[in-house]
Design an enzyme around this catalytic site. Structure first.
Site, PDB file in Angstrom:
ATOM      1  N   TYR A  27       0.833  -1.205   0.000  1.00 54.76           N
ATOM      2  CA  TYR A  27       0.000   0.000   0.000  1.00 54.76           C
ATOM      3  C   TYR A  27       0.866   1.253   0.000  1.00 54.76           C
ATOM      4  CZ  TYR A  27      -4.345  -2.563   0.851  1.00 54.76           C
ATOM      5  OH  TYR A  27      -5.440  -3.385   0.724  1.00 54.76           O
ATOM      6  N   GLU A  84      -8.145  -6.827   5.876  1.00 54.15           N
ATOM      7  CA  GLU A  84      -7.343  -7.938   5.368  1.00 54.15           C
ATOM      8  C   GLU A  84      -6.617  -8.675   6.486  1.00 54.15           C
ATOM      9  OE1 GLU A  84      -5.071  -5.928   2.346  1.00 54.15           O
ATOM     10  OE2 GLU A  84      -6.912  -5.470   1.235  1.00 54.15           O
TER      11      GLU A  84
END
Length: 403
Positions: free
Chosen positions: A96, A139
């Site tokens: 990310y 997640e």
């Protein structure tokens, strides 16, 4: 940290820019990020980059995010699909950080200083940080809930040539400890390693493939179509051998039977390799829900292009008339009933639906296939007022494109 009201307004003010030039932005973003970070290149399907499918999907996602920045609950379904894909690809928080860095830098490059002012870049940095934190948190919970975390070594136990362009792999855990079967309709992640074959992506690629058979607790089966210029599918077809080791992430996905206890009728509609999750679902219906009447409509070019014909025939026989298969062959000029030639039409689907409102209310339609196929089927089902529809997407989230 939540965005300020001013930052929310700045993000919303970018909506016209994203509508007009979002794809230009995301195309450049992928070019920049992937050229400078070969270690993440294997996560992204280069065939989808070449066709523009991945940049288009990201552009739509950014547009939706900007549109609903003040009410992200409207994006719950999209978030669930994204996080499931990320988990089977074993996406980690550091990924990310890379995406965020290149997304903001590309905004500055493409939009220019007059549009990408310090305030705009600051707002998008805050928005991306907020979204990344949300996804990472979801997640992490999914990783913790999985049967195992990340990847686990599996051996290719069998390699079966289903059609000239489709092979099935039967995969068994290398440690021999067995696996908890996934749900019919789900998919698994696979990591393929070969320094030479995948030299331009640091020797590895990651993909997700549907379970065409959930197995018996000892194996999984996936079935893979060879895609033109597809690195992963090309490797699986050309180089992967029985006895080779691949890395597998546990099953995810929500393209599963909905309300089977109260369902009376199911129509499965598959285009080409879209049959892979649907054959698993079909086996579940026939074996576990004998009171459901089900029809599979499978659209392919010709019989040679159609996998699992023996399995489908066995299901028809086992169901004693409760499960039926109709094939549509687009490249044939004639065929034997109940099969048909040409493409599936709205009238064809209408004939399969019950006529009474009560029966229609207890009918579910599951469909999957190429983008143009999905677009047509989605349109037909909407015109026919079918309420209970379910779909899965092979390309980067087609739900952003298919109405």
């Amino acid at each position: 940290m939540p965005l300020t009201p001013e930052q929310v307004n700045i993000i919303k003010a970018c909506i016209p820019i994203l509508k007009e030039g979002g794809v230009t932005l995301t195309t450049r973003f992928y070019q920049n990020m992937l050229s400078e970070n070969p270690e993440v290149k294997g996560i992204f399907n280069q065939a989808h980059q070449a066709t523009g499918a991945q940049p288009r999907a990201l552009a739509h996602a950014l547009l939706l995010y900007a549109t609903y920045i003040d009410d992200l609950s409207k994006l719950t379904d999209l978030v669930e699909r994204i996080t499931a894909k990320h988990v089977v690809l074993n996406v980690q928080p550091e990924g990310y950080a890379i995406v965020g860095k290149y997304l903001i830098a590309t905004m500055k490059e493409v939009l220019g200083e007059d549009v990408a002012t310090p305030a705009v870049l600051e707002a998008w940095t805050a928005a991306y940080t907020d979204l990344a934190g949300l996804l990472i948190g979801i997640e992490e919970k999914m990783y913790e809930a999985g049967e195992w975390r990340g990847y686990r070594d599996f051996i290719v136990q069998q390699k079966i040539q289903e059609t000239p362009n489709v092979v099935s792999l039967v995969l068994a855990p290398k440690d021999g400890r067995g696996v908890k079967p996934g749900k019919p309709g789900q998919y698994i992640g696979i990591k393929l390693n070969d320094e030479k074959y995948f030299a331009n992506s640091a020797g590895t690629v990651r993909r997700e493939y549907t379970l065409s058979d959930i197995g018996d607790g000892k194996t999984f089966r996936i079935s893979v179509k060879k895609i033109p210029n597809g690195k992963a599918s090309g490797f699986i077809h050309e180089s992967l051998k029985v006895g080779d080791v691949v890395e597998i992430a546990p099953p995810e996905g929500d393209f599963v039977l909905a309300e089977p206890e109260t369902t009376k009728n199911i129509i499965f509609i598959a285009g080409g390799i879209g049959i892979t999750p649907i054959i698993s679902l079909s086996k579940q219906v026939v074996s576990q829900y004998p009171n459901i009447s089900a029809t599979l409509v499978h659209a392919v070019h010709d019989p040679e292009d159609q996998p699992f014909t023996k399995e489908l025939s066995s299901l028809e026989a086992e169901s004693k008339g409760k499960y039926n298969v109709v094939s549509y062959y687009s490249k044939l000029s004639s065929t034997e009933a109940p099969n048909k030639t040409g493409h599936i039409t709205s009238d064809d689907i209408k004939k399969l639906l019950p006529t009474s409102p009560e029966e229609l209310q207890n009918t579910h339609v599951y469909y999957l296939g190429p983008l143009s196929f999905m677009t047509d089927i989605s349109k037909y089902l909407s015109e026919l007022n079918v309420e209970h529809t379910h779909r899965e997407f092979f390309l980067p989230d087609q739900s952003l494109i298919v109405a």
